[in-house]
Design an enzyme around this catalytic site. Structure first.
Site, PDB file in Angstrom:
ATOM      1  CB  SER A 204      -0.880   0.000   1.245  1.00  0.00           C
ATOM      2  OG  SER A 204      -1.518   1.247   1.394  1.00  0.00           O
TER       3      SER A 204
ATOM      4  CE1 TYR B  67      -3.552  -2.143   5.430  1.00  0.00           C
ATOM      5  CE2 TYR B  67      -3.052   0.155   4.941  1.00  0.00           C
ATOM      6  CZ  TYR B  67      -3.393  -1.123   4.514  1.00  0.00           C
ATOM      7  OH  TYR B  67      -3.558  -1.371   3.166  1.00  0.00           O
TER       8      TYR B  67
HETATM    9  N1  LIG Z   1      -8.815  -0.593  -0.695  1.00  0.00           N
HETATM   10  C1  LIG Z   1      -7.797   0.206  -0.490  1.00  0.00           C
HETATM   11  O1  LIG Z   1      -7.943   1.442  -0.360  1.00  0.00           O
HETATM   12  C2  LIG Z   1      -6.405  -0.372  -0.450  1.00  0.00           C
HETATM   13  C3  LIG Z   1      -5.322   0.511  -0.666  1.00  0.00           C
HETATM   14  C4  LIG Z   1      -4.036   0.003  -0.635  1.00  0.00           C
HETATM   15  C5  LIG Z   1      -3.817  -1.341  -0.393  1.00  0.00           C
HETATM   16  N2  LIG Z   1      -4.875  -2.167  -0.172  1.00  0.00           N
HETATM   17  C6  LIG Z   1      -4.572  -3.594   0.099  1.00  0.00           C
HETATM   18  O2  LIG Z   1      -5.228  -4.384  -0.872  1.00  0.00           O
HETATM   19  C7  LIG Z   1      -5.469  -5.689  -0.339  1.00  0.00           C
HETATM   20  C8  LIG Z   1      -6.899  -6.102  -0.636  1.00  0.00           C
HETATM   21  O3  LIG Z   1      -7.765  -5.203   0.044  1.00  0.00           O
HETATM   22  P1  LIG Z   1      -9.183  -4.768  -0.534  1.00  0.00           P
HETATM   23  O4  LIG Z   1      -9.161  -3.305  -0.688  1.00  0.00           O
HETATM   24  O5  LIG Z   1      -9.569  -5.609  -1.667  1.00  0.00           O
HETATM   25  O6  LIG Z   1     -10.064  -5.093   0.769  1.00  0.00           O
HETATM   26  P2  LIG Z   1     -11.386  -5.990   0.951  1.00  0.00           P
HETATM   27  O7  LIG Z   1     -12.391  -5.654  -0.092  1.00  0.00           O
HETATM   28  O8  LIG Z   1     -11.745  -5.803   2.389  1.00  0.00           O
HETATM   29  O9  LIG Z   1     -10.845  -7.491   0.722  1.00  0.00           O
HETATM   30  C9  LIG Z   1      -9.966  -8.071   1.635  1.00  0.00           C
HETATM   31  C10 LIG Z   1      -9.782  -9.535   1.284  1.00  0.00           C
HETATM   32  O10 LIG Z   1      -8.862 -10.109   2.241  1.00  0.00           O
HETATM   33  C11 LIG Z   1      -9.437 -11.283   2.771  1.00  0.00           C
HETATM   34  N3  LIG Z   1      -9.038 -11.506   4.159  1.00  0.00           N
HETATM   35  C12 LIG Z   1      -9.052 -10.637   5.191  1.00  0.00           C
HETATM   36  N4  LIG Z   1      -8.716 -11.245   6.346  1.00  0.00           N
HETATM   37  C13 LIG Z   1      -8.488 -12.550   6.026  1.00  0.00           C
HETATM   38  C14 LIG Z   1      -8.151 -13.691   6.784  1.00  0.00           C
HETATM   39  N5  LIG Z   1      -7.974 -13.657   8.121  1.00  0.00           N
HETATM   40  N6  LIG Z   1      -7.997 -14.871   6.146  1.00  0.00           N
HETATM   41  C15 LIG Z   1      -8.201 -14.963   4.807  1.00  0.00           C
HETATM   42  N7  LIG Z   1      -8.535 -13.909   4.042  1.00  0.00           N
HETATM   43  C16 LIG Z   1      -8.693 -12.720   4.646  1.00  0.00           C
HETATM   44  C17 LIG Z   1     -10.949 -11.068   2.681  1.00  0.00           C
HETATM   45  O11 LIG Z   1     -11.613 -12.323   2.599  1.00  0.00           O
HETATM   46  P3  LIG Z   1     -12.573 -12.946   3.737  1.00  0.00           P
HETATM   47  O12 LIG Z   1     -13.102 -11.816   4.559  1.00  0.00           O
HETATM   48  O13 LIG Z   1     -13.615 -13.667   2.949  1.00  0.00           O
HETATM   49  O14 LIG Z   1     -11.685 -13.870   4.490  1.00  0.00           O
HETATM   50  C18 LIG Z   1     -11.063 -10.320   1.355  1.00  0.00           C
HETATM   51  O15 LIG Z   1     -11.135 -11.234   0.294  1.00  0.00           O
HETATM   52  C19 LIG Z   1      -5.118  -5.615   1.146  1.00  0.00           C
HETATM   53  O16 LIG Z   1      -3.855  -6.171   1.367  1.00  0.00           O
HETATM   54  C20 LIG Z   1      -5.098  -4.112   1.429  1.00  0.00           C
HETATM   55  O17 LIG Z   1      -4.241  -3.800   2.488  1.00  0.00           O
HETATM   56  C21 LIG Z   1      -6.159  -1.730  -0.200  1.00  0.00           C
END
Ligand SMILES: NC(=O)c1ccc[n+]([C@@H]2O[C@H](COP(=O)([O-])OP(=O)(O)OC[C@H]3O[C@@H](n4cnc5c(N)ncnc54)[C@H](OP(=O)(O)O)[C@@H]3O)[C@@H](O)[C@H]2O)c1
Length: 264
Positions: free
Chosen positions: A142, A155
């Site tokens: 990120s 985070y």
């Molecule tokens: N959205 C943003 O603004 C942003 C910006 C920069 C980086 N990121 C990074 O992008 C990545 C994906 O995030 P996203 O934005 O797509 O968020 P999201 O929509 O909340 O998706 C998160 C995913 O991670 C999985 N996950 C969370 N905890 C878990 C666990 N204990 N075991 C297995 N799976 C788990 C969730 O699946 P389940 O809940 O079904 O387990 C879900 O599929 C993350 O690493 C986040 O830090 C996001």
């Protein structure tokens, strides 16, 4: 690495960025392993992707990546029948608020998923990639990892780890046919914000214009692997902003926080 006919593992495929990775890879991959805790979501995705590409082999692994034993088991299961040549360490979560009032269990979960699972899964799958002389690891970090962020301290620190880990790993495997890339998006509309706020209403700080569509973030990440880039920051504004942030001296950053605390 060219992604055609790859055998990919995508963690966090039940939502947001991970689900979009699965959608974009579905037309290129030969095999995809979708990982998350919500198996029903993964099943829905499997049906959707199978309809789009009947030849694609799709496997579902329901696992809680905050539990190290489950991560280790996952590492063994996914490479038992067929080697994995593309690992997307995408699953992750955030938690808004001061460290002093945060739920310790939640902080632990965040470090387990964002740091330990990424490390353990990489460790489990890397030797096979090295033996095949082919592979790619895309770590979803990120832009929050470039600077310490008060109110999002743990985070941001976990993502600083992911970016640093990816860069060092890339140097370690140079010459062995393996690409390692850190994808560092800024804000993206997914379930991330709601999970980080844990149901409490929290006005989003980031203005709309800094958000990058999820499709574009994922395309940039996959291009990063195909072009063997070390680091990818999707979106022009974030690219320029993060370049400036990384060049800024720490003292300037501290002054900025002091100023914003006085105003708040
Ligand atoms: N959205 C943003 O603004 C942003 C910006 C920069 C980086 N990121 C990074 O992008 C990545 C994906 O995030 P996203 O934005 O797509 O968020 P999201 O929509 O909340 O998706 C998160 C995913 O991670 C999985 N996950 C969370 N905890 C878990 C666990 N204990 N075991 C297995 N799976 C788990 C969730 O699946 P389940 O809940 O079904 O387990 C879900 O599929 C993350 O690493 C986040 O830090 C996001």
């Amino acid at each position: 690495m060219k992604l055609d006919n790859c055998s990919a593992v995508i963690t966090g495929a039940s939502a947001g960025i991970g689900r979009e990775f699965a959608r974009q890879l579905a037309l290129h991959a030969q095999r995809m392993v979708l990982v998350a805790r919500r198996g029903d979501r993964l099943e829905e995705l499997r049906l959707e992707l199978q309809a789009r590409n009947p030849a694609l082999r799709i496997e579902i692994e329901v696992a809680d990546l905050s539990v190290l034993e489950q991560v280790m088991e996952l590492g063994r299961d996914v490479s038992k029948d067929k080697p994995v040549d593309f690992l997307i360490n995408n699953a992750g979560l955030g938690d808004y608020g001061a460290v002093s009032t945060a739920d310790p269990k939640r902080l632990n979960e965040m470090i387990q998923v964002n740091v330990l699972a990424v490390t353990a899964l990489t460790r489990a799958l890397l030797p096979q990639m090295i033996a095949q002389n082919r592979g790619a690891i895309l770590n979803v970090s990120s832009s929050a990892g470039f600077l310490p962020i008060p109110g999002f301290a743990v985070y941001a620190a976990t993502k600083a780890y992911v970016t640093s880990f990816s860069e060092a790993l890339r140097a370690e495997v140079r010459g062995s046919g393996i690409s390692v890339c850190a994808l560092c998006p800024g804000p993206v509309h997914t379930e991330f914000m709601a999970v980080a706020a844990q149901g409490q209403s929290r006005s989003e700080n980031a203005p709309e214009f800094v958000h990058v569509p999820v499709e574009k973030v994922v395309r940039a990440g996959l291009n990063g692997i195909e072009l063997d880039k070390a680091l990818v920051i999707p979106g022009t504004f974030m690219k320029i902003g993060m370049a400036l942030a990384r060049l800024s001296p720490t003292v300037l950053m501290r002054l900025g926080w002091r100023f914003s605390q006085r105003r708040g």
